[in-house]
Design a protein around this motif. Structure first.
Motif: not given
Length: 256
Positions: A152-157
């Motif tokens: 989720g974090t990398i996709n948000a980035a």
């Protein structure tokens, strides 16, 4: 077909492979970048059968020099770049408190930094052609959870990165969007289900049926369905669409 060139990363399997084959109907040449040469060769055969000239680049986009190599070899072969589809990158689904620094760095190196460096390297050619870029994220960008925090974090980035590129692209004439797929039935997902099922005392078939039910969707998506969206985003019909984040997830995300 007019001369036009698309680069597709992650083209050896799954959504990347389906996108490369789909783009062969719209582009005269499709550059296939990934680490798995045997599977890239299979994709190349399908691209050629669909009417485009393939260029196989077996390369690890997590490496710092890889992006410049992809662009240099593409321009040497075809002289232009009209579309870039950043699809490569699998992030481990590991709990927030179990992820090591090395695993975080590995997820960022390919999916985030690989896409960032390749977009920057291709930008001058895309500016010249007034081309289009797509960065593939995932719908977990909108609901990061502890069991798969890195995803989720990398996709948000990735979504934020696409938005920043699109802002620069307004002045430079380069269109940039991001895509958020939901659960898609790929080889990687089948492998995950095969690993997950016995850990939860389930047969693989039972686990496979359970995931869509738990997600509140009718079925898994198919790579070819995401490929159609990718093809639209780099088509003439989408030229006024930039800075957008498009979700295609069968209704998994329930919020507005």
């Amino acid at each position: 077909m007019p001369k036009s060139v698309a680069i597709v990363t992650g083209a050896s399997q799954g959504i990347g492979r389906a996108t490369a084959i789909r783009l062969a109907r719209d582009f005269s040449s499709v550059v296939l970048a990934a680490r798995d040469r045997p599977n890239l060769e299979k994709t190349a055969d399908a691209v050629k059968a669909a009417g485009a000239e393939p260029l196989v680049l077996d390369i690890d986009l997590a490496e710092v020099t890889a992006a410049n190599s992809v662009v240099d070899r593409t321009l040497k072969a075809f002289g232009r770049i009209d579309a870039l589809l950043n699809i490569a990158g699998a992030v481990p689904q590991i709990d927030l408190f179990e992820m090591t620094d090395a695993q975080w760095d590995g997820g960022l190196a390919l999916k985030f930094h690989g896409a960032r460096r390749l977009t920057m390297a291709a930008w001058p050619a895309l500016k010249e052609s007034k081309g289009a870029v797509v960065l593939m994220s995932g719908n977990s960008a909108q609901f990061p959870k502890a069991p798969y925090a890195a995803v989720g974090t990398i996709n948000a980035a990735i979504v934020a990165l696409a938005k920043a590129f699109s802002d620069r692209g307004i002045a430079d004439g380069v269109q940039v969007n991001s895509v958020l797929p939901g659960p898609v039935m790929t080889g990687r997902r089948r492998s995950y289900l095969a690993h997950w099922a016995p850990l939860h005392n389930m047969a693989v078939e039972e686990a496979t049926a359970k995931f869509p039910q738990d997600a509140g969707i009718a079925r898994y998506g198919e790579p070819e369905e995401i490929a159609e969206l990718m093809a639209f985003l780099v088509s003439p019909g989408a030229r006024w669409m930039t800075g957008s984040t498009l979700r295609m997830d069968g209704g998994e995300v329930k919020s507005i």
